[in-house]
Design a protein around this motif. Sequence first.
Motif, PDB file in Angstrom:
ATOM      1  N   UNK A  30       0.818  -1.049   0.071  1.00  0.00           N
ATOM      2  CA  UNK A  30      -0.013  -0.072  -0.093  1.00  0.00           C
ATOM      3  C   UNK A  30       0.986   1.234  -0.153  1.00  0.00           C
ATOM      4  N   UNK A  31       2.057   1.265   0.908  1.00  0.00           N
ATOM      5  CA  UNK A  31       2.798   2.363   0.875  1.00  0.00           C
ATOM      6  C   UNK A  31       3.637   2.610  -0.297  1.00  0.00           C
ATOM      7  N   UNK A 114      -2.295   5.866  16.427  1.00  0.00           N
ATOM      8  CA  UNK A 114      -2.564   4.396  16.715  1.00  0.00           C
ATOM      9  C   UNK A 114      -3.710   3.989  15.906  1.00  0.00           C
ATOM     10  N   UNK A 115      -3.251   2.753  15.062  1.00  0.00           N
ATOM     11  CA  UNK A 115      -4.190   2.254  14.229  1.00  0.00           C
ATOM     12  C   UNK A 115      -4.716   0.692  14.685  1.00  0.00           C
ATOM     13  N   UNK A 116      -6.076   0.637  14.580  1.00  0.00           N
ATOM     14  CA  UNK A 116      -6.418  -0.740  14.553  1.00  0.00           C
ATOM     15  C   UNK A 116      -6.788  -1.373  13.368  1.00  0.00           C
ATOM     16  N   UNK A 120      -7.971   0.256   6.452  1.00  0.00           N
ATOM     17  CA  UNK A 120      -8.191   0.553   5.231  1.00  0.00           C
ATOM     18  C   UNK A 120      -7.100   1.311   4.794  1.00  0.00           C
ATOM     19  N   UNK A 121      -6.834   0.810   3.257  1.00  0.00           N
ATOM     20  CA  UNK A 121      -5.555   1.595   2.528  1.00  0.00           C
ATOM     21  C   UNK A 121      -5.633   3.283   2.622  1.00  0.00           C
ATOM     22  N   UNK A 122      -6.910   3.698   2.258  1.00  0.00           N
ATOM     23  CA  UNK A 122      -7.199   5.151   2.458  1.00  0.00           C
ATOM     24  C   UNK A 122      -6.719   5.693   3.833  1.00  0.00           C
ATOM     25  N   UNK A 123      -7.028   4.826   4.778  1.00  0.00           N
ATOM     26  CA  UNK A 123      -6.954   5.394   6.349  1.00  0.00           C
ATOM     27  C   UNK A 123      -5.419   5.405   6.703  1.00  0.00           C
TER      28      UNK A 123
END
Length: 540
Positions: A30-31, A114-116, A120-123
């Motif tokens: 994604x990156x 902090x991501x759970x 989603x790629x956009x997030x």
Amino acid sequence: MTHRPDTDTSPAHILVVDDAPTNRYVLSTTLRRAGHRVTEAEDGTRALELLAGPGPLPEIAIVDVRLPDMTGFEVCEHIKNDPATAAVPVINISASAISADDRTQGLYRGADAYLVEPIAPGELLATVTATLRYARARRRAELLADRLRLLNQLTLALYSASDAHELARVTAEGAAAVFRCEVAAFLTTPQGGPLVAHTWLDGHDGPDRPAVAQVHSSAPWPQRREHTGVPDGPAPGPDLPCLPPGLKAAERRRTVVGRAKAERPPVVIVAAADAVTTADDEQLLTQLTQATALALEALRSYSEEHALALTLQRGFLPESLPETARADLAVRYLPASERTEIGGDFYEAINTPAGLVVAVGDVAGHSLDAAMVMGQVRHALRAYAVEGHPPEVILSRLDHLLTSVEPGATVTLCVVLIESGSDTLHIANAGHLPPLLRGPGGTTSYVHEHGPLLGLGLPHPPAHKVEAPPGSLILLVTDGLVERRHVDLQHSLDTLAAVAGETGTDPEDVCAHLLDRLRPDGSDDVALMAVRLNAARVDG
């Protein structure tokens, strides 16, 4: 090469730390599709090794909370506790540690976001963009603050430089510190000698290691079309001698030319092209170049003024010493160093009907005004001596002249009349260093009797009479020969007497020996007169 802050939306180098190959692949893909460069690590130990290794740091670290060797919280703490990596933003991610307490703990322990999972790629990309925006803004602010600090130090150093060599070195080192790259600085000394100062970087130079510049003589800067203060295109390689390796290729350097005046030789700063990438960078490099040109102009103005004053000062001194059978004379006059203002030291020797008059004096202060007063006093001294006045009357008349024409000026002066028909010396001393007498056998003694300084309007006592047989030596000196900072004056006078006692009798040899043994430090002018007495003339 140097690392420059990017724009808020440009791609970044990102470290992804996750023990699950599938998760690493999804995150990294994604990156990379968004244009970012990704380095992967399978656990916390490997991540910390990569951060401690050579090369630029990543701009973001995305760290899974559940790692096999340590938690993502601990990895974050290691990153934030190390000054070398503390500025790297950390984004914690997790599919299991998803409670409010988990997220709170991650943020409290240093995470910037902090991501759970699943994310989603956009997030993910939006969070990375927001984190980069904040981190890059902070880096720009830190860079600006650091540059302001360095600019303040550099400006002070530029105007404190004592000569062109030091100015070239300070310019190159200062520009290298501001732009964090290799730099070369070209200038022409006030005496017309081209110089180049350049810094060098090698594999052992860290980003915080101060640059050290070497200064060399150089070929003149090539005469071609230049726009003062405007970043210039690269010049041909042969026109830029002594460049450091990183600036050899024309496409890898940025050149700015500056002048304080249109007719002056240019000041040129050459920096690495990848360190001068924005309009602000170009403006800063232009300002540094112009500041160096102005500092060099100040040095040049001082050098020209000093040379003019020195010429004027020498014009006030006698062109030659009188030839007389009564004595053999030698004199030395050493001006202060170019870094010191000229003083008012002077000497005189003249034949009169009563005998030979010799004198050494010093006008208080160091300036062109002091030299002007010195010229007036010496010419008046000569006139009064020719009129036949005795030493104490000469001093009284000079004192009246100073209080009338140059109020506030003070002068120390020792006048000695060597009678032509006897061995008698008439010594009148107006606050000057005592004259030193050395007898034919080598014994030395000072004549300490003295009156007040000239210029105070006080009466002067009669001259002190001393008998000095043929073969005796009289030494008259100014304080530049004997006074030293933090050294007692009496100790210096004792040293002078001891050195004079071990010299020969030839006045030229005596002067040379004294200057060799009592080397002046250049902080003040030196006037030294040695007089060897011959037999007095006895009229039949």
